[in-house]
Design an enzyme around this catalytic site. Structure first.
Site, PDB file in Angstrom:
ATOM      1  N   ASP A  35       3.403   8.070  65.658  1.00  0.00           N
ATOM      2  CA  ASP A  35       2.538   7.076  65.015  1.00  0.00           C
ATOM      3  C   ASP A  35       1.309   6.900  65.913  1.00  0.00           C
ATOM      4  O   ASP A  35       1.107   7.657  66.874  1.00  0.00           O
ATOM      5  CB  ASP A  35       3.291   5.757  64.733  1.00  0.00           C
ATOM      6  CG  ASP A  35       3.625   4.963  65.994  1.00  0.00           C
ATOM      7  OD1 ASP A  35       3.344   5.442  67.113  1.00  0.00           O
ATOM      8  OD2 ASP A  35       4.183   3.852  65.854  1.00  0.00           O
ATOM      9  N   HIS A  36       0.499   5.895  65.592  1.00  0.00           N
ATOM     10  CA  HIS A  36      -0.734   5.696  66.369  1.00  0.00           C
ATOM     11  C   HIS A  36      -0.456   5.427  67.846  1.00  0.00           C
ATOM     12  O   HIS A  36      -1.263   5.783  68.705  1.00  0.00           O
ATOM     13  CB  HIS A  36      -1.535   4.526  65.768  1.00  0.00           C
ATOM     14  CG  HIS A  36      -0.752   3.250  65.700  1.00  0.00           C
ATOM     15  ND1 HIS A  36       0.257   3.053  64.765  1.00  0.00           N
ATOM     16  CD2 HIS A  36      -0.791   2.123  66.459  1.00  0.00           C
ATOM     17  CE1 HIS A  36       0.783   1.849  64.962  1.00  0.00           C
ATOM     18  NE2 HIS A  36       0.171   1.262  65.971  1.00  0.00           N
ATOM     19  N   CYS A  59       6.537   7.210  69.516  1.00  0.00           N
ATOM     20  CA  CYS A  59       5.843   5.987  69.084  1.00  0.00           C
ATOM     21  C   CYS A  59       5.552   5.182  70.348  1.00  0.00           C
ATOM     22  O   CYS A  59       5.440   5.760  71.430  1.00  0.00           O
ATOM     23  CB  CYS A  59       6.644   5.223  68.028  1.00  0.00           C
ATOM     24  SG  CYS A  59       8.263   4.610  68.539  1.00  0.00           S
ATOM     25  N   THR A  89       7.422   2.781  71.823  1.00  0.00           N
ATOM     26  CA  THR A  89       8.623   2.681  72.660  1.00  0.00           C
ATOM     27  C   THR A  89       9.617   3.812  72.447  1.00  0.00           C
ATOM     28  O   THR A  89      10.535   3.984  73.253  1.00  0.00           O
ATOM     29  CB  THR A  89       9.385   1.379  72.328  1.00  0.00           C
ATOM     30  OG1 THR A  89       9.724   1.412  70.928  1.00  0.00           O
ATOM     31  CG2 THR A  89       8.543   0.141  72.621  1.00  0.00           C
ATOM     32  N   GLY A  90       9.497   4.506  71.329  1.00  0.00           N
ATOM     33  CA  GLY A  90      10.508   5.488  70.918  1.00  0.00           C
ATOM     34  C   GLY A  90      11.618   4.852  70.099  1.00  0.00           C
ATOM     35  O   GLY A  90      12.415   5.554  69.454  1.00  0.00           O
ATOM     36  N   HIS A 130      26.056  16.765  74.975  1.00  0.00           N
ATOM     37  CA  HIS A 130      27.246  16.015  74.544  1.00  0.00           C
ATOM     38  C   HIS A 130      27.166  15.523  73.101  1.00  0.00           C
ATOM     39  O   HIS A 130      28.192  15.483  72.414  1.00  0.00           O
ATOM     40  CB  HIS A 130      27.465  14.805  75.456  1.00  0.00           C
ATOM     41  CG  HIS A 130      27.952  15.167  76.821  1.00  0.00           C
ATOM     42  ND1 HIS A 130      28.576  14.262  77.650  1.00  0.00           N
ATOM     43  CD2 HIS A 130      27.900  16.343  77.510  1.00  0.00           C
ATOM     44  CE1 HIS A 130      28.894  14.853  78.804  1.00  0.00           C
ATOM     45  NE2 HIS A 130      28.484  16.116  78.738  1.00  0.00           N
ATOM     46  N   ARG A 162       4.143   4.231  75.461  1.00  0.00           N
ATOM     47  CA  ARG A 162       3.902   3.031  76.248  1.00  0.00           C
ATOM     48  C   ARG A 162       4.963   2.848  77.336  1.00  0.00           C
ATOM     49  O   ARG A 162       4.854   1.944  78.168  1.00  0.00           O
ATOM     50  CB  ARG A 162       3.874   1.800  75.333  1.00  0.00           C
ATOM     51  CG  ARG A 162       2.692   1.816  74.356  1.00  0.00           C
ATOM     52  CD  ARG A 162       2.799   0.702  73.319  1.00  0.00           C
ATOM     53  NE  ARG A 162       1.678   0.750  72.383  1.00  0.00           N
ATOM     54  CZ  ARG A 162       1.641   0.077  71.228  1.00  0.00           C
ATOM     55  NH1 ARG A 162       2.662  -0.690  70.867  1.00  0.00           N
ATOM     56  NH2 ARG A 162       0.596   0.179  70.440  1.00  0.00           N
ATOM     57  N   HIS A 195      33.661  16.945  72.659  1.00  0.00           N
ATOM     58  CA  HIS A 195      32.293  16.786  72.147  1.00  0.00           C
ATOM     59  C   HIS A 195      32.266  17.051  70.643  1.00  0.00           C
ATOM     60  O   HIS A 195      31.639  16.314  69.876  1.00  0.00           O
ATOM     61  CB  HIS A 195      31.325  17.725  72.874  1.00  0.00           C
ATOM     62  CG  HIS A 195      31.286  17.527  74.346  1.00  0.00           C
ATOM     63  ND1 HIS A 195      31.078  16.294  74.919  1.00  0.00           N
ATOM     64  CD2 HIS A 195      31.435  18.397  75.376  1.00  0.00           C
ATOM     65  CE1 HIS A 195      31.106  16.409  76.235  1.00  0.00           C
ATOM     66  NE2 HIS A 195      31.320  17.675  76.536  1.00  0.00           N
ATOM     67  N   ARG A 214      33.949  14.203  68.756  1.00  0.00           N
ATOM     68  CA  ARG A 214      33.162  12.957  68.704  1.00  0.00           C
ATOM     69  C   ARG A 214      31.944  13.097  67.801  1.00  0.00           C
ATOM     70  O   ARG A 214      31.591  12.143  67.086  1.00  0.00           O
ATOM     71  CB  ARG A 214      32.748  12.562  70.130  1.00  0.00           C
ATOM     72  CG  ARG A 214      33.942  12.144  70.978  1.00  0.00           C
ATOM     73  CD  ARG A 214      33.649  12.153  72.454  1.00  0.00           C
ATOM     74  NE  ARG A 214      34.873  11.916  73.219  1.00  0.00           N
ATOM     75  CZ  ARG A 214      35.062  12.325  74.477  1.00  0.00           C
ATOM     76  NH1 ARG A 214      34.101  12.978  75.118  1.00  0.00           N
ATOM     77  NH2 ARG A 214      36.182  12.077  75.087  1.00  0.00           N
TER      78      ARG A 214
HETATM   79  C1  RB5 Z   1       3.435   0.041  67.148  1.00  0.00           C
HETATM   80  O1  RB5 Z   1       2.703  -1.036  67.621  1.00  0.00           O
HETATM   81  C2  RB5 Z   1       4.829   0.030  67.723  1.00  0.00           C
HETATM   82  O2  RB5 Z   1       5.528  -1.068  67.262  1.00  0.00           O
HETATM   83  C3  RB5 Z   1       5.573   1.305  67.414  1.00  0.00           C
HETATM   84  O3  RB5 Z   1       4.852   2.380  67.885  1.00  0.00           O
HETATM   85  C4  RB5 Z   1       6.951   1.459  68.019  1.00  0.00           C
HETATM   86  O4  RB5 Z   1       6.920   1.189  69.397  1.00  0.00           O
HETATM   87  C5  RB5 Z   1       8.037   0.752  67.347  1.00  0.00           C
HETATM   88  O5  RB5 Z   1       9.197   0.864  67.733  1.00  0.00           O
END
Ligand code: RB5
Length: 148
Positions: free
Chosen positions: A8-9, A65, A67-68, A98, A109, A134, A137
């Site tokens: 995403d952005h 993204c 945070t992922g 695994h 970020r 593995h 599971r």
């Molecule tokens: C976008 O601001 C942010 O929320 C997105 O990239 C992501 O981190 C969400 O989990």
């Protein structure tokens, strides 16, 4: 291997460097976007990437993204996708070995470009240990999907 990548952005700032790195490893990359830093919605790109794996076009995927976390949540809603949100190299390797993870997620970020590329190396360089507990599971994960 053919690798799908989406962002995403908030992941757009490192996507091109990640693509270049994967190509330098000798893999082919399918980029499902986003293609600008304009605000967008991560589930759109998670779904586009998951479809490339589920239809067999791509073997593994990378989602970026902020945070992922959002990407991994969206990806794990798809039956057959095992997405892992990682910020350390050990987890990125072990989730292939695994959990037979087929999607790596991380946050621009959270990790810098150096760690992002190390995560990619660990994930794409590892192989599923296709034996014993593995297999049991991972099959249990599929059973959970079927029962929901
Ligand atoms: C976008 O601001 C942010 O929320 C997105 O990239 C992501 O981190 C969400 O989990």
């Amino acid at each position: 291997m053919k690798i799908v990548i989406g962002c995403d952005h908030a992941g757009f700032g490192i996507k091109d460097a990640v693509i270049k790195h994967i190509e330098e490893m000798g893999h082919e990359v399918v980029d499902v976007g986003t293609y600008s830093a304009d605000s967008c919605h991560y589930p759109v790109y998670a779904s586009a990437a998951c479809k490339k794996i589920l239809d067999g076009e791509c073997a593994l995927g990378i989602l970026i993204c902020g945070t992922g976390i959002g990407m991994s949540m969206a990806a794990n809603k798809h039956k057959g996708i095992r997405a892992a949100c990682c910020s350390d190299v050990f987890s990125a390797r072990l989730t292939r070995e695994h959990n037979d993870a087929n999607m790596l997620c991380f946050g621009e970020r959270v990790v810098g470009i150096g760690t992002a590329l190390d995560l990619v190396d660990a994930f794409l360089g590892a192989e599923y240990l296709n034996n014993g507990n593995h297999v049991t599971r991972v099959a249990m994960l599929a059973d959970i999907e079927k029962s929901n």
